[in-house]
Design an enzyme around this catalytic site. Structure first.
Site, mmCIF file in Angstrom:
data_model
loop_
_atom_site.group_PDB
_atom_site.id
_atom_site.type_symbol
_atom_site.label_atom_id
_atom_site.label_comp_id
_atom_site.label_asym_id
_atom_site.label_seq_id
_atom_site.Cartn_x
_atom_site.Cartn_y
_atom_site.Cartn_z
ATOM 1 N N ASP A 82 0.412 -2.617 -6.182
ATOM 2 C CA ASP A 82 -0.471 -1.942 -5.225
ATOM 3 C C ASP A 82 -1.151 -0.753 -5.912
ATOM 4 O O ASP A 82 -0.488 0.038 -6.592
ATOM 5 C CB ASP A 82 0.394 -1.466 -4.041
ATOM 6 C CG ASP A 82 -0.429 -0.920 -2.890
ATOM 7 O OD1 ASP A 82 -1.557 -1.404 -2.673
ATOM 8 O OD2 ASP A 82 0.074 -0.009 -2.187
ATOM 9 N N GLU A 134 -11.034 -2.651 -5.096
ATOM 10 C CA GLU A 134 -11.297 -1.762 -3.949
ATOM 11 C C GLU A 134 -12.701 -1.182 -4.026
ATOM 12 O O GLU A 134 -13.154 -0.739 -5.076
ATOM 13 C CB GLU A 134 -10.266 -0.624 -3.894
ATOM 14 C CG GLU A 134 -10.547 0.364 -2.741
ATOM 15 C CD GLU A 134 -9.404 1.343 -2.470
ATOM 16 O OE1 GLU A 134 -8.231 0.969 -2.637
ATOM 17 O OE2 GLU A 134 -9.705 2.498 -2.088
ATOM 18 N N HIS A 209 -6.065 -2.030 4.079
ATOM 19 C CA HIS A 209 -5.000 -1.077 3.739
ATOM 20 C C HIS A 209 -4.735 -0.169 4.940
ATOM 21 O O HIS A 209 -5.484 -0.173 5.911
ATOM 22 C CB HIS A 209 -5.429 -0.226 2.537
ATOM 23 C CG HIS A 209 -5.289 -0.937 1.229
ATOM 24 N ND1 HIS A 209 -4.522 -0.458 0.197
ATOM 25 C CD2 HIS A 209 -5.803 -2.114 0.792
ATOM 26 C CE1 HIS A 209 -4.568 -1.302 -0.827
ATOM 27 N NE2 HIS A 209 -5.357 -2.315 -0.493
ATOM 28 N N GLY A 210 -3.674 0.623 4.845
ATOM 29 C CA GLY A 210 -3.384 1.594 5.908
ATOM 30 C C GLY A 210 -3.018 0.931 7.221
ATOM 31 O O GLY A 210 -3.435 1.384 8.292
ATOM 32 N N GLY A 211 -2.233 -0.141 7.170
ATOM 33 C CA GLY A 211 -1.897 -0.898 8.378
ATOM 34 C C GLY A 211 -1.091 -0.108 9.407
ATOM 35 O O GLY A 211 -1.198 -0.364 10.611
ATOM 36 N N ASN A 231 -1.798 -4.347 4.493
ATOM 37 C CA ASN A 231 -0.753 -3.557 3.835
ATOM 38 C C ASN A 231 -0.050 -2.625 4.820
ATOM 39 O O ASN A 231 -0.718 -1.911 5.583
ATOM 40 C CB ASN A 231 -1.382 -2.661 2.755
ATOM 41 C CG ASN A 231 -1.809 -3.419 1.531
ATOM 42 O OD1 ASN A 231 -1.798 -4.647 1.502
ATOM 43 N ND2 ASN A 231 -2.195 -2.688 0.499
ATOM 44 N N THR A 234 4.020 3.116 5.332
ATOM 45 C CA THR A 234 4.600 4.277 6.024
ATOM 46 C C THR A 234 5.531 3.872 7.165
ATOM 47 O O THR A 234 6.607 4.445 7.341
ATOM 48 C CB THR A 234 3.462 5.171 6.569
ATOM 49 O OG1 THR A 234 2.579 5.470 5.497
ATOM 50 C CG2 THR A 234 4.004 6.467 7.147
HETATM 51 P P1 13P Z 1 0.296 2.649 5.315
HETATM 52 O O1 13P Z 1 1.302 3.509 4.625
HETATM 53 O O2 13P Z 1 -0.657 3.474 6.122
HETATM 54 O O3 13P Z 1 0.903 1.561 6.106
HETATM 55 O O4 13P Z 1 -0.625 1.987 4.187
HETATM 56 C C1 13P Z 1 -0.039 1.120 3.256
HETATM 57 C C2 13P Z 1 -1.030 0.716 2.230
HETATM 58 O O5 13P Z 1 -2.187 0.497 2.506
HETATM 59 C C3 13P Z 1 -0.543 0.552 0.846
HETATM 60 O O6 13P Z 1 -1.569 0.283 -0.038
#
Ligand code: 13P
Length: 286
Positions: A82, A134, A209-211, A231, A234
């Site tokens: 990643d 990206e 990203h940032g799911g 993805n 967190t």
């Molecule tokens: P989150 O931590 O917001 O779920 O994002 C994960 C991510 O996109 C890793 O590349």
């Protein structure tokens, strides 16, 4: 079927209108939780790690554990780098046995991002490894005063996306569409108009990203519009830390580490299942 490339996973997902959940990981319990969740839901899954996580675990140990667990479970699993920061890190991951790498040149001028990504693609494809790129800048939610940026800052430009895909030969890419990593301060407003334009111009599967914290309805809408990998990081770490804290507080003096870690592992498995279902990948193992 066990270890496969992200290209195989994402092409199948795009055709089947679902997304493969990709979970970041950095220890044994985490990897067990992800693979057990996917196995119980008969879902394909991606186990991914960033450079710091790979360094923490040891790249060879990480891939050996994923392979050992995946090979006894009849589900397709991808092993992915990643946000790879360099060509050198991508090459190290080929040696560790990753089946996919991300090269993240999004902070560079477009020309440099294209040149570097292309170089990674050439080497990766020679080794049968997939590549994710990206475009736009997917930052940290906490960096914006109100969560992710809602203006044009950092958003992917569809012209750049089209050129990037054509010139680099990437297998998939992440476009910044109002998403960010970490905990959103308010509900993210994904730019579906931008996603539609990017999807129209680029034939490859898209990555979100940032799911963590994106509402389920938005995730599902994004999937119907070409997002084939989502993805999550967190949300898993938060669940693990909260559960571990509770367990430690309610078991003072307990010296059986397995007893202390098991509830956290179970919690991560439960969270992984929730997100696999959000991706509509349950029952999609092939
Ligand atoms: P989150 O931590 O917001 O779920 O994002 C994960 C991510 O996109 C890793 O590349």
């Amino acid at each position: 079927m066990s270890i496969v490339t992200n290209k195989q996973l994402l092409d199948h997902a795009k055709a089947g209108k679902y997304a493969v959940a990709a979970f970041n990981t950095n220890n044994l319990e985490y990897i067990q939780a992800i693979i057990e969740a996917a196995k119980e839901l008969n879902a394909p899954v991606i186990v991914e790690a960033a450079q710091s996580e790979i360094d923490y675990m040891d790249g060879y140990a990480f891939t050996a554990i994923v392979r050992a667990l995946a090979e006894r479970k009849p589900i397709p699993v991808g092993i992915h780098l990643d946000h790879g920061p360099s060509y050198e890190e991508a090459v190290r991951c080929f040696r560790y046995g990753f089946t996919s790498v991300m090269y993240d040149g999004s902070a560079l001028p477009l020309e440099d991002n294209i040149a570097n990504t292309k170089k990674v693609v050439e080497a990766a494809h020679a080794c049968g490894v997939s590549v994710e790129g990206e475009i736009g800048v997917i930052g940290q939610a906490e960096d914006g005063p109100e969560g992710p940026q809602n203006d044009n800052f950092g958003l992917a430009d569809p012209d750049e996306c089209e050129r990037f895909v054509k010139e680099t030969g990437v297998d998939c890419f992440a476009a910044a569409i109002g998403n960010a990593h970490g905990l959103y301060k308010k509900e993210p407003e994904l730019r579906f108009d931008l996603l539609a334009e990017v999807e129209k111009r680029c034939q490859v599967p898209l990555v979100l990203h940032g799911g963590t914290g994106i509402p389920e309805a938005d995730l599902r809408k994004a999937i119907t519009m070409g997002v084939s990998k989502i993805n999550f990081s967190t949300v898993m770490r938060k669940g693990c830390i909260e559960t571990l804290t509770e367990t430690l507080n309610s078991n003072p003096g307990e010296l059986d580490l397995m007893k202390l870690l098991t509830p956290a592992k179970d919690k991560m498995k439960e969270i992984a299942k929730v997100h696999i279902r959000m991706c509509m990948s349950d029952g999609k193992a092939w």
